[in-house]
Write a protein that holds these residues in place. Sequence first.
Motif, PDB file in Angstrom:
ATOM      1  N   ILE A  52     -36.193 -38.315 -31.751  1.00  0.00           N
ATOM      2  CA  ILE A  52     -36.866 -37.295 -30.699  1.00  0.00           C
ATOM      3  C   ILE A  52     -36.286 -36.991 -29.409  1.00  0.00           C
ATOM      4  CG2 ILE A  52     -39.133 -36.619 -30.045  1.00  0.00           C
ATOM      5  CD1 ILE A  52     -40.541 -38.778 -31.968  1.00  0.00           C
ATOM      6  N   PRO A  87     -43.291 -46.464 -31.926  1.00  0.00           N
ATOM      7  CA  PRO A  87     -41.959 -46.173 -31.058  1.00  0.00           C
ATOM      8  C   PRO A  87     -41.066 -47.494 -30.923  1.00  0.00           C
ATOM      9  CG  PRO A  87     -43.905 -46.741 -29.724  1.00  0.00           C
ATOM     10  CD  PRO A  87     -44.377 -46.449 -30.741  1.00  0.00           C
ATOM     11  N   ILE A  88     -39.991 -47.292 -31.034  1.00  0.00           N
ATOM     12  CA  ILE A  88     -39.047 -48.372 -30.936  1.00  0.00           C
ATOM     13  C   ILE A  88     -38.022 -48.449 -29.521  1.00  0.00           C
ATOM     14  CG2 ILE A  88     -36.782 -49.440 -31.679  1.00  0.00           C
ATOM     15  CD1 ILE A  88     -37.510 -48.630 -34.425  1.00  0.00           C
ATOM     16  N   GLY A  89     -37.468 -47.389 -29.044  1.00  0.00           N
ATOM     17  CA  GLY A  89     -36.845 -47.279 -28.094  1.00  0.00           C
ATOM     18  C   GLY A  89     -36.796 -46.034 -27.314  1.00  0.00           C
ATOM     19  N   ARG A  90     -36.248 -45.958 -26.177  1.00  0.00           N
ATOM     20  CA  ARG A  90     -36.168 -44.840 -25.534  1.00  0.00           C
ATOM     21  C   ARG A  90     -35.145 -44.682 -24.453  1.00  0.00           C
ATOM     22  NH1 ARG A  90     -39.814 -44.994 -20.558  1.00  0.00           N
ATOM     23  NH2 ARG A  90     -40.836 -47.022 -20.794  1.00  0.00           N
ATOM     24  N   THR A  91     -34.536 -43.537 -24.209  1.00  0.00           N
ATOM     25  CA  THR A  91     -33.452 -43.657 -23.185  1.00  0.00           C
ATOM     26  C   THR A  91     -33.241 -42.384 -22.673  1.00  0.00           C
ATOM     27  OG1 THR A  91     -31.117 -44.422 -22.888  1.00  0.00           O
ATOM     28  CG2 THR A  91     -31.437 -42.944 -24.938  1.00  0.00           C
ATOM     29  N   TYR A 100     -35.642 -34.565 -26.048  1.00  0.00           N
ATOM     30  CA  TYR A 100     -35.796 -33.436 -25.191  1.00  0.00           C
ATOM     31  C   TYR A 100     -34.652 -33.035 -24.438  1.00  0.00           C
ATOM     32  CZ  TYR A 100     -40.715 -34.673 -26.233  1.00  0.00           C
ATOM     33  OH  TYR A 100     -41.859 -35.230 -26.979  1.00  0.00           O
ATOM     34  N   LYS A 130     -35.841 -40.405 -27.993  1.00  0.00           N
ATOM     35  CA  LYS A 130     -36.667 -41.782 -28.359  1.00  0.00           C
ATOM     36  C   LYS A 130     -36.719 -41.944 -29.639  1.00  0.00           C
ATOM     37  CE  LYS A 130     -40.354 -40.312 -25.027  1.00  0.00           C
ATOM     38  NZ  LYS A 130     -41.760 -39.531 -24.851  1.00  0.00           N
ATOM     39  N   ILE A 131     -36.565 -43.309 -30.082  1.00  0.00           N
ATOM     40  CA  ILE A 131     -36.396 -43.660 -31.350  1.00  0.00           C
ATOM     41  C   ILE A 131     -37.755 -44.086 -32.010  1.00  0.00           C
ATOM     42  CG2 ILE A 131     -35.229 -44.986 -33.041  1.00  0.00           C
ATOM     43  CD1 ILE A 131     -32.955 -45.065 -30.954  1.00  0.00           C
ATOM     44  N   THR A 132     -38.211 -43.633 -33.000  1.00  0.00           N
ATOM     45  CA  THR A 132     -39.414 -44.013 -33.347  1.00  0.00           C
ATOM     46  C   THR A 132     -39.328 -44.581 -34.765  1.00  0.00           C
ATOM     47  OG1 THR A 132     -40.312 -42.082 -34.115  1.00  0.00           O
ATOM     48  CG2 THR A 132     -40.853 -42.861 -31.977  1.00  0.00           C
ATOM     49  N   ASN A 143     -24.889 -40.575 -17.034  1.00  0.00           N
ATOM     50  CA  ASN A 143     -24.548 -41.385 -17.968  1.00  0.00           C
ATOM     51  C   ASN A 143     -23.299 -40.543 -18.860  1.00  0.00           C
ATOM     52  OD1 ASN A 143     -27.959 -41.715 -18.250  1.00  0.00           O
ATOM     53  ND2 ASN A 143     -26.614 -43.532 -18.370  1.00  0.00           N
ATOM     54  N   PHE A 151     -20.530 -47.597 -29.836  1.00  0.00           N
ATOM     55  CA  PHE A 151     -21.480 -49.043 -29.310  1.00  0.00           C
ATOM     56  C   PHE A 151     -21.886 -49.870 -30.274  1.00  0.00           C
ATOM     57  CE2 PHE A 151     -24.028 -45.158 -30.304  1.00  0.00           C
ATOM     58  CZ  PHE A 151     -24.917 -45.706 -31.156  1.00  0.00           C
ATOM     59  N   LEU A 172     -30.325 -39.606 -20.999  1.00  0.00           N
ATOM     60  CA  LEU A 172     -28.984 -39.377 -20.511  1.00  0.00           C
ATOM     61  C   LEU A 172     -28.710 -38.451 -19.560  1.00  0.00           C
ATOM     62  CD1 LEU A 172     -29.090 -40.398 -23.820  1.00  0.00           C
ATOM     63  CD2 LEU A 172     -26.448 -39.386 -23.920  1.00  0.00           C
ATOM     64  N   TYR A 210     -37.149 -41.802 -36.661  1.00  0.00           N
ATOM     65  CA  TYR A 210     -37.111 -40.448 -36.051  1.00  0.00           C
ATOM     66  C   TYR A 210     -36.386 -40.486 -34.581  1.00  0.00           C
ATOM     67  CZ  TYR A 210     -40.946 -39.632 -39.259  1.00  0.00           C
ATOM     68  OH  TYR A 210     -41.715 -39.253 -40.442  1.00  0.00           O
TER      69      TYR A 210
END
Lengths: 710, 454
Positions: A599, A37-41, A601, A699-701, A47, A577, A43, A597
């Motif tokens: 991902i 996993p790299i990051g998640r956020t 939801y 999520k960015i993986t 936002n 951005f 919205l 990736y």
Amino acid sequence: MKKSTTQILALILIGIVFLVGCKKDEKTEWDTELLTPIGRTTLSIDNLIKDSLAKANGDNTVNLTYRSTIYELSLADQFIKIPDTSIQQNISVSSLALSQTSIDIKNSLGSLAQNLQASSDPSQQFLGGFLISNNNKNVAIPALNGYNTPPFVFDGSAYFQMIEIEKGSLDFWVVNHMPIPITNVAFEIKNHTTGTVILTDVIPYISPYDSVYKIYDISGKTVDGALDFRISNFNSPGSGGVPVLIDTNDYIRVWGRIFNVVAKRAIARFPSQDLISSDQEITQTIGERKFTYVDCKSGELGVDISSSIQEKLRITYRLKGAYNKNGKVIEDISDVAPSVGGVPTTISKNFDLSGFSIGLTGSKGNNFNTYTQVVVAHIDSSGILREITNSDSLYFTYRLKNIKPNYIKGYAGRDTIMFQGNSPFSFSNLFAGNAPNALDFQDVSLSLNIENGLGVDGIVKVNSLSGKNANGNVVNLQDNSASPVIGQPLTINRAQDFPLRPAKHDFQINSATSNIKNFLTNLPSSIDYDVQIRTNPNGNQQTYDDFAYLDSRLKVNLDLNIPLSVKANNLTLRDTFGFKLGNSPKEIDNINSGTLYLITYNKFPLKGDITLVVYDSLNNPIDTLLSNYTLVPGDVDANCRVNDAKKNVFSIPVSSTRIHKLFSGYKAVLTAVFNTQTNNGSCNGQYYKIYSDYKLDAKITAQFNYKVKL
Amino acid sequence: MHNVVMNFRKAIEMRKLVLTLLLFFVIIEWSFSQKTDSILDSNIVVISTGTVRPSFFNHELSYLADLPTLLPEYRKNGLAFTASFHQNSNSLPLGFVMKFLAKGEINTAYKDRITSFPGKRIRYEDELKAGLSYQHYFSKNKVVFYASYFHRNMRYADITKDALNLVLYGNKMYEDKTASLSNMNFENLMYNQFSLGIGKQEGKLFAAVNLSFLQGFMDNQLRTTNAGIYTAPYGEYIDAKYGFTYNQANEGASPFFGLKGAGFSGDVHVGYQFEKGLLQFDVQDLGLIMWGKESINYGKDTAIHFEGVVIDNILKINSSSFGRLNVDSIVKDVAAEKTNRQYNTYLPATLSLSFSHRLKTKTVGIQMNYGIQTRWLSNYYVMAYVKSNFLFQNGLVTSVSISGGGYSLFNLGAEIGYTTRHINFMFGTHNLLGLVAPNHYPSSSLNLRLQYSF
């Protein structure tokens, strides 16, 4: 054979050593496949709807409120300007005090007897001998008449040479310390030099062992430094045949002085004194405004003082009623050199008024815009003869410059301010690039909010409000209600003080009696306004309780209130951005290739098509990471509500070449086009309510072929 | 990790030094042998009797590691240089270790071959030992005095195959699976050994003891308990649980004679001469090293759930967000607090039992040796071996051996030696296959001994 065996061993070992020792100098490295996993956020509606406030209602639906300030009136610009002012005043010598001079003459009975013996008058000779011969005896003393004394010098020349007395007094105390009364005591005081009589008088009777005290007004007299005092006559009836004890130590004493002298003019050695001590007022004229108090943010008071007085002055200056927060006052003590040859001497002083609060009601408290000064001009005793007259003066020049108040109080005057212009309407920026009606709200209401931070009553009249969209299409806001907000004067109360509480007024415009919905769906990017403001419409009510702070504002706001129940028709949200993979290419050198990736939801009932393009610093597109990837909306239930988020996985292959190309990325533009679902049975065509738990988790993986280097 | 690799590399440098010394002595011996043919011809070595004479030359006990110091010696003085290296694993060949430590590319085919070894755990041990020993024989009392110095560098590891896979392949192959990292241990140890010993011949019995002071100057020690990593599909999250302790005796380079830890060890040798053979029992390196209070320790027993760095607003992601996406920041979040406290290393003692006897031949002396040997290491199996020494009249000695056990299943060995009047020389290996095919066979060794007697 033996030799060759050993040689072979040696060669083997040499080979091993070379194999190990001559290994090429490179890192140990191998490829790995990392999945991380790299990051998640998340919205949420907060936002997505920036610069707005989303409020959840009791049923978890969301109301969107949005405020746009269309005009803001600054206090400093309009009300509390205090012009630069220069005012001149002069102050004359108010009093000229001189040193007190006195005389004390004591004449004993023995001395009197000797003088009588020396008289040419035989009867006085006899009496003189009688008194001396009967010293310490009880005998009857005969009458005495026509006795006088030589003049005594009343010498004040050590203090003054000449005084023209404007006001002054001379007093005498005559003590008869003898056993017989004295009568008809006649005396006179004359200028020693000119012989001008200053005062004559007769004291008719003084009982034995008694005294007489008298005060004489010598106003208007001109007195020299030396005076002659002379008793020209005195009599005594004697003891009247009654034996009395004769004691030649008994005496007659005369004590006199000149006092409370206020001179018109004097040549004197002046004692230390305040020549001038007075309160002076300077009043500014500031149009109709009448201020009673000012709290200075900055400003300067300059004072020039010129003196025509031939004595060095110590000037004490104080701006009365001015204090800073530490209780410090504006005060200065300076010396002014003596005026020489009639040419005044001048000093200049500057006072920084920053942070000082100043009362402006004058010394009596009933003035306006009035500064009060306390001036004291003091001379020290120099011992030098100076000539000072009461026409000598101090000349003052006051200069008030760059006064910028933090706060003023008083009467702010009447003003009528017209302003037309336009202000950006950033709410629509969210939908920039969209065609009108891309977003259809079920209901909208608008409130004209006026926030008065001034302690001044007023009337606001909104002549017109119109919204202009990016295409230049203008929609005028029309209010057809019984109490229209547009075009009618709106009474605005004053703010309350201590602490400052702005007065707030809301004037509602609803969609039922106005065209507010059309106004909003036009997606205006700016608002044109025409507004008039009148202050103190009823004039001066003599209360002098208007006030204003430097940061007081009169704001005219538009408050939007939108229940989030929407239809989206190709609603496009676009944002830019920063996008930077790293500071150095070395940071990504070890990545051979991989797949990113995304991902998601999605719990929103909106289908989204996402495009993500990366640009370099020159705004050239360098890669499209995502192109029209569909964000599947959450499934709605019978109530058109989404209960479970929908998962989407987007794959973005990234080769080594692509990674290095992306390294030059500077920014990225994310474009999302939203549409309301059309395949949801009974929910089709309806407005979709937005609930507070709606959100888009992302999520960015990454799956990287990563070269490990040790 | 970086420190461990650096220490490994330091060991490699030491290995180069030892090999260079080996070469040096071989060349010296080569030169010397050309001048001493006549001495060799004198054939002073007694090989025709029926008595088995354990000696530095007849190194029948040195099967896996090196020759024990405590052998009876019947010459008055002996000075010996000994150097040995052995590596023993159930899956990691010397070639892999050299690639890993001494730089080189590890390609996919190689990785596949390494990880194709059966078993779920990777076991490995190696040791480098080099030094000088001296003994003096008091013939009147039949007492031997020993003094020696050895540099010791040993590593031993017992790790899961999943751990090796993670290192070599990454975690992609464990997508939606858990990689086990439980109950692993690893130690990388360097010390200098200073010994004094004494032995006594009493009839047919010879017994000796040796006590050593151990000057430790480098150590890395890792232990895990319950640990594993789960990688969710698409790498959506990673769950890691880990309990570990990591001790390090030194931070950065440590001087060769720096005293980071101190310890003691003991060796025991007992030999009994039967009529038909010799029975010997040896214990080596029974002891420990206590590392000082300046040691660095880490330890933690916890679990983490990692979903990536939280980006407050994806619409405002910037370089600083990506800048945080590095291993260091993650390690900082999950790593244990650093402490400084003492810890111990228990040496992997070696126990061996052997029996030797002579076969009667006319021209070549044949000595047969049978033995078992084990080391105090995790899951180290008892190794059994048979070794045959061939002693020629011209001073040449050769041996062949076959063994099974330890971490590797099967080994073939061969040695060759030569003796003169004063100098005895031996060079060989017990793991011939590992030397011939270092990238294929997970075990290897190399021994060299040179003795000067006077």
